[in-house]
Write a protein that holds these residues in place. Structure first.
Motif, short mmCIF file in Angstrom:
data_model
loop_
_atom_site.label_atom_id
_atom_site.label_comp_id
_atom_site.label_asym_id
_atom_site.label_seq_id
_atom_site.Cartn_x
_atom_site.Cartn_y
_atom_site.Cartn_z
N LEU A 17 -77.73 -39.47 -22.72
CA LEU A 17 -77.80 -38.23 -22.84
C LEU A 17 -76.25 -37.75 -23.63
O LEU A 17 -76.94 -37.56 -24.51
CB LEU A 17 -77.74 -37.35 -21.44
CG LEU A 17 -77.26 -36.22 -21.28
CD1 LEU A 17 -79.07 -35.66 -22.00
CD2 LEU A 17 -76.25 -35.19 -20.39
N SER A 64 -78.24 -39.09 -27.15
CA SER A 64 -79.29 -38.19 -27.80
C SER A 64 -79.22 -36.50 -27.72
O SER A 64 -80.08 -35.87 -28.52
CB SER A 64 -80.63 -38.26 -27.06
OG SER A 64 -80.09 -37.60 -25.71
N ALA A 65 -78.44 -35.90 -27.46
CA ALA A 65 -78.48 -34.43 -27.44
C ALA A 65 -77.19 -34.01 -28.12
O ALA A 65 -76.15 -35.26 -28.47
CB ALA A 65 -77.79 -34.19 -25.45
N ASN A 112 -79.64 -22.80 -25.04
CA ASN A 112 -80.03 -24.57 -25.05
C ASN A 112 -81.76 -24.23 -25.97
O ASN A 112 -82.40 -22.88 -25.67
CB ASN A 112 -80.35 -25.12 -23.75
CG ASN A 112 -79.25 -25.38 -23.14
OD1 ASN A 112 -78.38 -24.50 -22.61
ND2 ASN A 112 -78.81 -26.49 -23.39
N ASP A 153 -84.32 -26.78 -26.78
CA ASP A 153 -84.87 -28.71 -25.81
C ASP A 153 -82.85 -29.59 -25.63
O ASP A 153 -82.41 -28.47 -25.52
CB ASP A 153 -85.35 -28.87 -26.91
CG ASP A 153 -86.15 -29.86 -26.43
OD1 ASP A 153 -86.14 -31.02 -25.50
OD2 ASP A 153 -87.61 -31.07 -27.30
N ASP A 154 -83.12 -30.53 -26.53
CA ASP A 154 -81.98 -31.36 -26.40
C ASP A 154 -81.34 -30.65 -27.43
O ASP A 154 -79.81 -31.48 -27.69
CB ASP A 154 -82.10 -32.78 -26.98
CG ASP A 154 -82.61 -33.38 -28.27
OD1 ASP A 154 -82.96 -31.99 -29.29
OD2 ASP A 154 -83.40 -33.99 -28.12
N THR A 155 -81.15 -29.72 -28.19
CA THR A 155 -80.02 -28.67 -29.03
C THR A 155 -79.24 -27.66 -27.93
O THR A 155 -80.07 -26.97 -27.75
CB THR A 155 -80.56 -29.14 -29.68
OG1 THR A 155 -81.10 -30.07 -30.61
CG2 THR A 155 -79.24 -27.69 -31.42
N VAL A 207 -79.97 -28.92 -20.36
CA VAL A 207 -80.50 -30.37 -21.33
C VAL A 207 -81.23 -31.10 -20.16
O VAL A 207 -82.71 -31.35 -20.77
CB VAL A 207 -80.19 -31.62 -22.47
CG1 VAL A 207 -80.30 -32.94 -22.57
CG2 VAL A 207 -79.27 -30.92 -23.08
N TRP A 253 -84.40 -29.95 -19.28
CA TRP A 253 -85.51 -29.87 -20.08
C TRP A 253 -86.29 -30.49 -19.77
O TRP A 253 -87.33 -31.23 -20.34
CB TRP A 253 -84.91 -29.28 -21.62
CG TRP A 253 -85.13 -27.57 -21.71
CD1 TRP A 253 -83.68 -27.51 -21.40
CD2 TRP A 253 -85.95 -27.42 -23.23
NE1 TRP A 253 -83.81 -26.10 -23.01
CE2 TRP A 253 -84.87 -25.94 -23.33
CE3 TRP A 253 -86.77 -27.58 -23.57
CZ2 TRP A 253 -85.93 -25.56 -23.70
CZ3 TRP A 253 -87.93 -26.30 -24.10
CH2 TRP A 253 -86.67 -25.29 -24.37
N GLN A 254 -85.60 -31.79 -19.76
CA GLN A 254 -86.28 -33.60 -19.94
C GLN A 254 -86.35 -33.28 -18.45
O GLN A 254 -87.82 -34.11 -18.89
CB GLN A 254 -85.04 -34.63 -20.38
CG GLN A 254 -84.26 -34.79 -21.31
CD GLN A 254 -83.27 -35.75 -21.03
OE1 GLN A 254 -82.07 -36.59 -20.38
NE2 GLN A 254 -82.32 -36.25 -22.89
#
Length: 156
Positions: free
Chosen positions: A38, A41-42, A75, A77-79, A100, A103-104
């Motif tokens: 995580l 990827s974040a 937030n 998504d992953d950003t 994050v 979202w996942q």
């Protein structure tokens, strides 16, 4: 409408890709709380003004309260995006990383739909996804040396 918001999120993240910092740099603080996967990827972006969807969309959905001038992050998504004053606050990063994971766990469309409906129904701070993120954040702040691993499945 959800498609429009998701398209705006994708475009915003692409536009800020060059300024994105990997959350892996937070690993020394968050090891044992979040997986290395995580954190790798974040990412986060430091901005003076938080990204905001088109105002007509925000108002049509009744989400004006999310655009508070006091907000320090958002937030997408992953950003996640942070104002400079929040960058050094580990609790804010922690909270955003919980989002994050949400979202996942839910996927972009279902997360957006659920988040919006919860904020409309309960208000920002009492929305269940926010309550959960604040709960994990408070637990971290209470004892940052006592890790508890949070996985995506723990956030839905």
């Amino acid at each position: 409408m959800i498609f429009d918001i998701h398209s705006w999120i994708t475009a915003s993240n692409l536009a800020h890709q060059h300024s994105r910092h990997s959350c892996s740099q937070l690993g020394t603080h968050f090891t044992g709380f979040f997986s290395a996967e995580l954190l790798n990827s974040a990412g986060f972006v430091i901005v003076d003004e938080l990204p905001s969807p088109p105002m007509d969309v925000v108002m049509q959905l009744g989400l004006g309260q999310l655009l508070s001038p006091n907000a320090v992050g958002i937030n997408l998504d992953d950003t996640y995006y942070l104002k400079p004053k929040a960058v050094g606050q580990l609790r804010v990063h922690f909270h955003k990383l919980v989002h994050v994971l949400q979202w996942q766990a839910l996927g972009p469309g279902p997360f957006i739909k659920r988040y919006i409906s919860e904020v409309i129904k309960y208000g920002y701070r009492q929305a269940p996804l926010e309550e959960q993120a604040y709960g994990f954040e408070e637990r971290f702040v209470a004892d940052p040396r006592d890790p508890f691993l949070i996985l995506a499945k723990d956030t839905i």
